[in-house]
Scaffold this motif. Structure first.
Motif, PDB file in Angstrom:
ATOM      1  N   PRO A  91       0.807  -1.225   0.000  1.00  0.00           N
ATOM      2  CA  PRO A  91       0.000   0.000   0.000  1.00  0.00           C
ATOM      3  C   PRO A  91       0.842   1.277   0.000  1.00  0.00           C
ATOM      4  N   ARG A  92       2.107   1.167   0.407  1.00  0.00           N
ATOM      5  CA  ARG A  92       2.966   2.365   0.422  1.00  0.00           C
ATOM      6  C   ARG A  92       3.498   2.716  -0.971  1.00  0.00           C
ATOM      7  N   TYR A  93       3.512   1.717  -1.870  1.00  0.00           N
ATOM      8  CA  TYR A  93       4.091   1.954  -3.195  1.00  0.00           C
ATOM      9  C   TYR A  93       3.077   2.600  -4.136  1.00  0.00           C
ATOM     10  N   THR A  94       2.856   3.882  -3.946  1.00  0.00           N
ATOM     11  CA  THR A  94       1.899   4.591  -4.803  1.00  0.00           C
ATOM     12  C   THR A  94       2.623   5.724  -5.528  1.00  0.00           C
ATOM     13  N   GLY A 129      16.641  -0.619 -14.551  1.00  0.00           N
ATOM     14  CA  GLY A 129      17.414   0.178 -13.589  1.00  0.00           C
ATOM     15  C   GLY A 129      18.072  -0.719 -12.553  1.00  0.00           C
ATOM     16  N   ALA A 130      19.097  -0.174 -11.908  1.00  0.00           N
ATOM     17  CA  ALA A 130      19.831  -0.955 -10.913  1.00  0.00           C
ATOM     18  C   ALA A 130      18.931  -1.251  -9.712  1.00  0.00           C
ATOM     19  N   SER A 131      19.418  -2.150  -8.891  1.00  0.00           N
ATOM     20  CA  SER A 131      18.653  -2.559  -7.720  1.00  0.00           C
ATOM     21  C   SER A 131      18.439  -1.367  -6.765  1.00  0.00           C
ATOM     22  N   GLY A 132      17.237  -1.263  -6.239  1.00  0.00           N
ATOM     23  CA  GLY A 132      16.956  -0.226  -5.236  1.00  0.00           C
ATOM     24  C   GLY A 132      16.673   1.153  -5.804  1.00  0.00           C
ATOM     25  N   THR A 133      16.396   1.247  -7.106  1.00  0.00           N
ATOM     26  CA  THR A 133      16.155   2.569  -7.686  1.00  0.00           C
ATOM     27  C   THR A 133      14.658   2.902  -7.806  1.00  0.00           C
ATOM     28  N   GLY A 134      13.804   1.976  -7.373  1.00  0.00           N
ATOM     29  CA  GLY A 134      12.368   2.290  -7.348  1.00  0.00           C
ATOM     30  C   GLY A 134      11.537   1.600  -8.422  1.00  0.00           C
ATOM     31  N   LYS A 135      12.066   0.551  -9.044  1.00  0.00           N
ATOM     32  CA  LYS A 135      11.300  -0.121 -10.106  1.00  0.00           C
ATOM     33  C   LYS A 135      10.030  -0.774  -9.540  1.00  0.00           C
ATOM     34  N   ALA A 258      14.858  14.621  -0.498  1.00  0.00           N
ATOM     35  CA  ALA A 258      13.382  14.663  -0.522  1.00  0.00           C
ATOM     36  C   ALA A 258      12.805  13.294  -0.155  1.00  0.00           C
ATOM     37  N   ILE A 259      13.445  12.236  -0.635  1.00  0.00           N
ATOM     38  CA  ILE A 259      12.953  10.886  -0.312  1.00  0.00           C
ATOM     39  C   ILE A 259      13.066  10.634   1.193  1.00  0.00           C
ATOM     40  N   LEU A 260      14.228  11.007   1.746  1.00  0.00           N
ATOM     41  CA  LEU A 260      14.438  10.789   3.179  1.00  0.00           C
ATOM     42  C   LEU A 260      13.430  11.576   4.009  1.00  0.00           C
ATOM     43  N   GLN A 261      13.187  12.786   3.570  1.00  0.00           N
ATOM     44  CA  GLN A 261      12.258  13.630   4.309  1.00  0.00           C
ATOM     45  C   GLN A 261      10.866  13.003   4.310  1.00  0.00           C
ATOM     46  N   GLN A 262      10.484  12.523   3.139  1.00  0.00           N
ATOM     47  CA  GLN A 262       9.169  11.904   3.043  1.00  0.00           C
ATOM     48  C   GLN A 262       9.087  10.655   3.926  1.00  0.00           C
ATOM     49  N   ARG A 263      10.157   9.857   3.856  1.00  0.00           N
ATOM     50  CA  ARG A 263      10.178   8.609   4.635  1.00  0.00           C
ATOM     51  C   ARG A 263      10.148   8.922   6.137  1.00  0.00           C
TER      52      ARG A 263
HETATM   53  P1  ADP Z   1      13.939  -1.814  -7.108  1.00  0.00           P
HETATM   54  O1  ADP Z   1      12.693  -2.589  -7.407  1.00  0.00           O
HETATM   55  O2  ADP Z   1      14.407  -0.955  -8.250  1.00  0.00           O
HETATM   56  O3  ADP Z   1      15.057  -2.676  -6.584  1.00  0.00           O
HETATM   57  P2  ADP Z   1      12.298  -0.653  -5.044  1.00  0.00           P
HETATM   58  O4  ADP Z   1      11.131  -0.184  -5.853  1.00  0.00           O
HETATM   59  O5  ADP Z   1      12.104  -1.911  -4.269  1.00  0.00           O
HETATM   60  O6  ADP Z   1      13.606  -0.770  -5.941  1.00  0.00           O
HETATM   61  O7  ADP Z   1      12.726   0.549  -4.078  1.00  0.00           O
HETATM   62  C1  ADP Z   1      13.467   0.350  -2.893  1.00  0.00           C
HETATM   63  C2  ADP Z   1      12.924   1.233  -1.798  1.00  0.00           C
HETATM   64  O8  ADP Z   1      13.165   2.576  -2.126  1.00  0.00           O
HETATM   65  C3  ADP Z   1      11.426   1.118  -1.597  1.00  0.00           C
HETATM   66  O9  ADP Z   1      11.135   1.209  -0.231  1.00  0.00           O
HETATM   67  C4  ADP Z   1      10.871   2.326  -2.349  1.00  0.00           C
HETATM   68  O10 ADP Z   1       9.658   2.773  -1.780  1.00  0.00           O
HETATM   69  C5  ADP Z   1      11.970   3.333  -2.156  1.00  0.00           C
HETATM   70  N1  ADP Z   1      12.077   4.299  -3.268  1.00  0.00           N
HETATM   71  C6  ADP Z   1      12.816   4.168  -4.397  1.00  0.00           C
HETATM   72  N2  ADP Z   1      12.722   5.265  -5.175  1.00  0.00           N
HETATM   73  C7  ADP Z   1      11.896   6.108  -4.517  1.00  0.00           C
HETATM   74  C8  ADP Z   1      11.409   7.433  -4.800  1.00  0.00           C
HETATM   75  N3  ADP Z   1      11.756   8.090  -5.913  1.00  0.00           N
HETATM   76  N4  ADP Z   1      10.582   8.003  -3.898  1.00  0.00           N
HETATM   77  C9  ADP Z   1      10.234   7.359  -2.759  1.00  0.00           C
HETATM   78  N5  ADP Z   1      10.667   6.127  -2.430  1.00  0.00           N
HETATM   79  C10 ADP Z   1      11.487   5.502  -3.289  1.00  0.00           C
END
Ligand code: ADP
Ligand code: MG
Length: 429
Positions: A91-94, A129-135, A258-263
């Protein structure tokens, strides 16, 4: 606010915002018609809180607010029957929770458009995209949005595709499975490279892909490899290449902040500007890693019962700051760190033993050799005592499934960072 309220009290907000069907409320939600995706995004991001506050003030109660696209002058659409949200969506991934910056703007917009008008624009869409980039975040945001609009969503991982397909074969219900997949308005598959080695599932996926594509249904896949480098059938690679390949880059400093602030807001944590800046400057690019730093700093502050400050963050992340650049890692270091962390020896890892601990160590090693050094399955097999391609692939997958969250992988990486070069004595591999 004054300006908006002025506008609203002049009672012209109906024309201004085009409320659908003149309805103020639909199940407790104020529905506002807007002419385009962009109007909706813009209003949603920039004006939603203000409009909500203003409406609450005018109506004397809190109200929900939804922007819905309507063609000017068109009759309001009949409400779309609710489709249950697939369990697999976080639910957080919007889209609302996704911070847009230079590196991900293109990916964000393409997926947004695909979720609004599935099958009408970029199809198939390949997110790279590389791992952890938000795919995964973006794919799921697309999923949420599509479901909210009443589209039928098939959201799957290669694991799920394979297991449903295998079950269907067992029960002789492959036709039914195909039928049900054909219903989808959107088919979304994350980490498509994990279809590697699953030949029958690839074939099944290809057939489904073709049928859906011909029916102009939206297809979206993501991977940490470009289509041409995927370890999949050629016809699949070329299908992916034929659509829009959009890449997502690690965020820069401003977006990281900005991401950190939101988190931090989501976790109701107070972070002052210097702390934010310091945290955001840690690490290389992965947002997952960045979130890990925040969690670590918060845990450290709680443990020591002190407020978060740059000094506390420095202490909490002390071992990360002296980390060796990952590029300098060698196979020797990786294998030694795996052996040490999992409590086995290199000889045992290369030997015939099949204990749980040894299998776990081989899985972690296979994963890291592949992810960090890009080694082929064959080369990893040789390194791990002459194991064959399929058992290495199996080992790799066991870890890859956990999408970078595997606890022992994290431990090995932390050990590598804490003692860079400690394994320089490791034998040549
Ligand atoms: P990937 O699938 O590319 O490995 P994820 O989608 O699992 O990466 O993202 C890793 C974490 O980073 C998740 O918790 C995601 O919510 C957060 N994240 C990545 N990019 C952003 C962004 N632009 N804004 C907010 N959170 C992000
Ligand atoms: Mg992912």
């Amino acid at each position: 606010m004054g300006e908006l309220q002025h506008e609203v009290t002049r009672a012209n907000f109906r024309t201004w915002l085009q409320p659908t069907g003149g309805l103020l409320f639909e199940h407790g939600v104020f529905v506002v018609g807007v002419p385009s995706i962009f109007a909706r995004e813009w209003l949603g991001k920039r004006w939603q809180p203000l409009i909500k506050r203003t409406l609450a003030k005018l109506l004397g109660q809190e109200v929900g607010l939804e922007f819905r696209i309507v063609q000017p002058g068109a009759e309001p659409e009949a409400p779309v029957p609710a489709i249950p949200l697939p369990d697999s969506l976080n639910p957080r991934y919007t889209f609302e929770n996704f911070v847009v910056g230079e590196g991900n703007r293109m990916a964000y917009s393409s997926l947004l458009v695909a979720s609004e008008r599935p099958g009408k624009t970029y199809n198939p869409l390949f997110l790279y995209g590389a791992s952890g980039t938000g795919k995964t975040h973006l794919l799921q945001a697309l999923g949420h949005r599509a479901v909210q609009q009443g589209y039928r969503l098939l959201y799957a991982t290669p694991e799920r595709l394979a297991s449903e397909f295998i079950t269907a074969i067992r029960h002789r219900t492959t036709e039914e499975l195909k039928q049900s997949y054909r219903q989808a308005d959107l088919m979304v598959v994350d980490d498509i490279h994990l279809l590697e080695g699953k030949r029958q599932t690839q074939k099944f996926f290809f057939q489904t892909f073709e049928e859906l594509h011909q029916a102009s249904r939206q297809l979206v896949v993501a991977s940490d490899r470009l289509p041409h480098a995927l370890p999949l059938e050629e016809r699949l690679r070329s299908r992916f290449q034929s659509g829009l390949v959009v890449d997502i880059h690690p965020p820069g400093q401003a977006t990281r902040q900005a991401i950190l602030q939101q988190r931090a807001q989501q976790l109701t944590i107070c972070l002052d500007a210097p702390s934010l800046e310091l945290l955001a400057s840690h690490g290389q690019g992965s947002v997952r890693e960045l979130e890990g730093y925040l969690h670590r700093a918060v845990a450290y502050a709680q443990l020591h019962q002190v407020p978060l400050s740059p000094e506390v963050i420095r202490q909490a992340l002390a071992f990360q700051s002296c980390s060796a650049p990952e590029a300098a890692l060698g196979a020797g270091e990786i294998l030694m760190a795996v052996a040490r962390t999992l409590g086995v020896t290199l000889e045992q890892m290369r030997g015939p033993g099949r204990s749980r601990q040894l299998s776990r160590a081989r899985q972690v090693a296979a994963y890291l050799l592949r992810e960090k050094l890009g080694w082929s399955l064959e080369r990893i097999g040789q390194e791990l005592g002459g194991r064959d391609h399929s058992s290495v692939l199996y080992a790799y997958r066991r870890v890859a499934q956990s999408q970078g969250q595997h606890p022992q992988v994290q431990e090995v990486l932390a050990a590598l960072q804490a003692h860079p070069g400690a394994s320089a004595r490791a034998e040549a591999v």
